[in-house]
Design a protein around this motif. Structure first.
Motif, PDB file in Angstrom:
ATOM      1  N   TYR A  97       0.830  -1.208   0.000  1.00  0.00           N
ATOM      2  CA  TYR A  97       0.000   0.000   0.000  1.00  0.00           C
ATOM      3  C   TYR A  97       0.862   1.254   0.000  1.00  0.00           C
ATOM      4  CZ  TYR A  97      -3.554   3.430   1.214  1.00  0.00           C
ATOM      5  OH  TYR A  97      -4.384   4.530   1.189  1.00  0.00           O
ATOM      6  N   LEU A 139      -6.105  11.465   0.817  1.00  0.00           N
ATOM      7  CA  LEU A 139      -6.941  10.276   1.014  1.00  0.00           C
ATOM      8  C   LEU A 139      -6.114   9.048   1.398  1.00  0.00           C
ATOM      9  CD1 LEU A 139      -9.475  10.504  -1.959  1.00  0.00           C
ATOM     10  CD2 LEU A 139     -10.084  10.365   0.466  1.00  0.00           C
ATOM     11  N   PHE A 140      -4.831   9.060   1.091  1.00  0.00           N
ATOM     12  CA  PHE A 140      -4.017   7.870   1.321  1.00  0.00           C
ATOM     13  C   PHE A 140      -3.940   7.455   2.794  1.00  0.00           C
ATOM     14  CE2 PHE A 140      -2.254   8.584  -2.999  1.00  0.00           C
ATOM     15  CZ  PHE A 140      -2.441   7.306  -3.487  1.00  0.00           C
ATOM     16  N   GLY A 155      -7.204   5.953   3.656  1.00  0.00           N
ATOM     17  CA  GLY A 155      -7.350   4.791   2.789  1.00  0.00           C
ATOM     18  C   GLY A 155      -6.619   3.588   3.341  1.00  0.00           C
ATOM     19  N   TYR A 156      -5.493   3.816   3.999  1.00  0.00           N
ATOM     20  CA  TYR A 156      -4.740   2.710   4.607  1.00  0.00           C
ATOM     21  C   TYR A 156      -5.560   2.060   5.728  1.00  0.00           C
ATOM     22  CZ  TYR A 156      -1.140   0.311   7.326  1.00  0.00           C
ATOM     23  OH  TYR A 156      -0.418  -0.635   8.020  1.00  0.00           O
ATOM     24  N   VAL A 165      -8.873   2.087   6.044  1.00  0.00           N
ATOM     25  CA  VAL A 165      -9.997   1.373   5.431  1.00  0.00           C
ATOM     26  C   VAL A 165      -9.518   0.061   4.814  1.00  0.00           C
ATOM     27  CG1 VAL A 165     -11.754   1.474   3.616  1.00  0.00           C
ATOM     28  CG2 VAL A 165     -11.286   3.491   5.015  1.00  0.00           C
ATOM     29  N   GLY A 166      -8.360   0.092   4.163  1.00  0.00           N
ATOM     30  CA  GLY A 166      -7.810  -1.127   3.570  1.00  0.00           C
ATOM     31  C   GLY A 166      -7.478  -2.177   4.615  1.00  0.00           C
TER      32      GLY A 166
END
Length: 372
Positions: free
Chosen positions: A14, A67-68, A71-72, A74-75
């Protein structure tokens, strides 16, 4: 396999993807994994509407990059046995480290959204590009949208074929139109009328390998200072030295350069510098014979001798040259460069050539400076 392995593997991939997406190496750009390509239908055309394109691009880039972090998180909720679930994001039962991380990630994203929301007020009149252009509006036009007059001028000049644009160095590019100097970067664009700017060369730096071309390169660092207000800070850009001459000729304003600063303005000049550095590392050849003048330029004494120092073997191995020293280092470097593939500059230092006189094959390691 340890239960934490999926978590570690996801984390590595990621953040590696995030780093490459933000930094934008050539392979990612070539694959279209950039904000410009992914949002091209919304951004519009840079060629038709340069200013609005970059207003949208910089705004979208800021949001996407912010967003990253979230996003991590959420991932990670999708990774088996990660111990993280989406529903626990605001729960007190969430582990302290993840609670702090998710909170900071949300603050970063909300901060970016707030900044972009502020920028778009009054049709983007508060965006940094708009406020930059508003510095150069006419004195009798005091409206918040007065910057659009300058934007229209920039757009018209960018559409013309006589503009000059350098290659990208990272995410930075310098564009010169009839009246404007423009420097685009990842999160911003700086615009200054040519007659209201002073440009100076701060320094140069050489690299054996360029990230853009895998070849030797020299960068020229430019300092651009708007002169309309003393309080305005200068901004900076890097250009490739072989483009510096064309950039300088396209400008109507003077470029100030220190007299002792060496700018290598051709591929051959760049190679000769690297060639000389390699010779200084090679084994030297001791000679007690008197030296003749270089038969190439007839201005310097002979400086180099071709003698096999490399370990090549086989039918295409290098040979020892029996010719006496007859060439200076610069002329030998120019001869060597002339025998290389002009379209594959990155292979020059590892290539080979033949002696100008006896045609014995040699490589870079076989060129020895003379010790007399």
């Amino acid at each position: 396999m340890d239960h934490s392995s999926p978590t570690i593997i996801f984390s590595i991939f990621y953040w590696l993807f995030a780093f490459c997406f933000i930094v934008g190496p050539a392979d990612f750009k070539g694959a279209g994994l950039t904000v410009e390509n992914l949002l091209s239908s919304w951004l519009g055309s840079e060629e038709i509407d340069f200013v609005n394109f970059h207003i949208k691009r910089t705004s979208a880039t800021l949001i996407v990059h912010c967003l990253f972090p979230i996003g991590y998180y959420v991932g990670m909720t999708l990774v088996p046995d990660s111990g993280v679930s989406f529903g626990d994001m605001f729960s007190t039962s969430l582990e302290l480290g993840w609670h702090v991380y998710s909170s900071i990630s949300l603050v970063i994203l909300l901060g970016a959204l707030t900044v972009v929301f502020y920028w778009q007020i009054n049709s983007w009149s508060y965006h940094p590009i708009a406020t930059n252009l508003s510095l150069y509006k006419s004195e009798d036009n005091t409206s918040d949208s007065a910057w659009r007059v300058q934007a229209s001028e920039v757009n018209n000049e960018f559409r013309r074929i006589d503009k000059y644009a350098t290659s990208f160095v990272g995410w930075t590019r310098v564009i010169v139109t009839e009246n404007w100097i423009i420097v685009t970067s990842l999160y911003g664009v700086k615009l200054t009328p040519q007659d209201k700017a002073t440009i100076s060369v701060l320094q140069t730096e050489e690299h054996a390998v360029s990230p853009e071309s895998n070849a030797m390169v020299q960068y020229v660092h430019l300092r651009i200072k708007p002169t309309i207000q003393r309080t305005l800070k200068p901004y900076f850009a890097r250009v490739i030295s072989v483009e510096f001459k064309d950039l300088k000729e396209s400008l109507r304003t003077r470029v100030y350069t220190l007299p002792d600063l060496s700018i290598l303005q051709s591929t051959d000049e760049l190679f000769l510098k690297a060639f000389r550095e390699q010779l200084n590392q090679n084994d030297r050849y001791t000679s007690s014979d008197p030296l003749d003048q270089c038969i190439g330029c007839m201005q310097r004494d002979a400086e180099v001798k071709l003698t096999k120092n490399c370990g090549s073997t086989g039918p295409h191995e290098c040979k020892s040259c029996n010719c006496k020293p007859m060439w200076c280092a610069e002329c030998m470097g120019r001869w060597y460069a002339s025998r290389q593939d002009r379209h594959r500059i990155e292979t020059w230092l590892s290539g080979s050539a033949t002696c100008p006189m006896c045609r014995a094959k040699f490589c870079m390691l076989d060129i020895s400076l003379l010790d007399t």
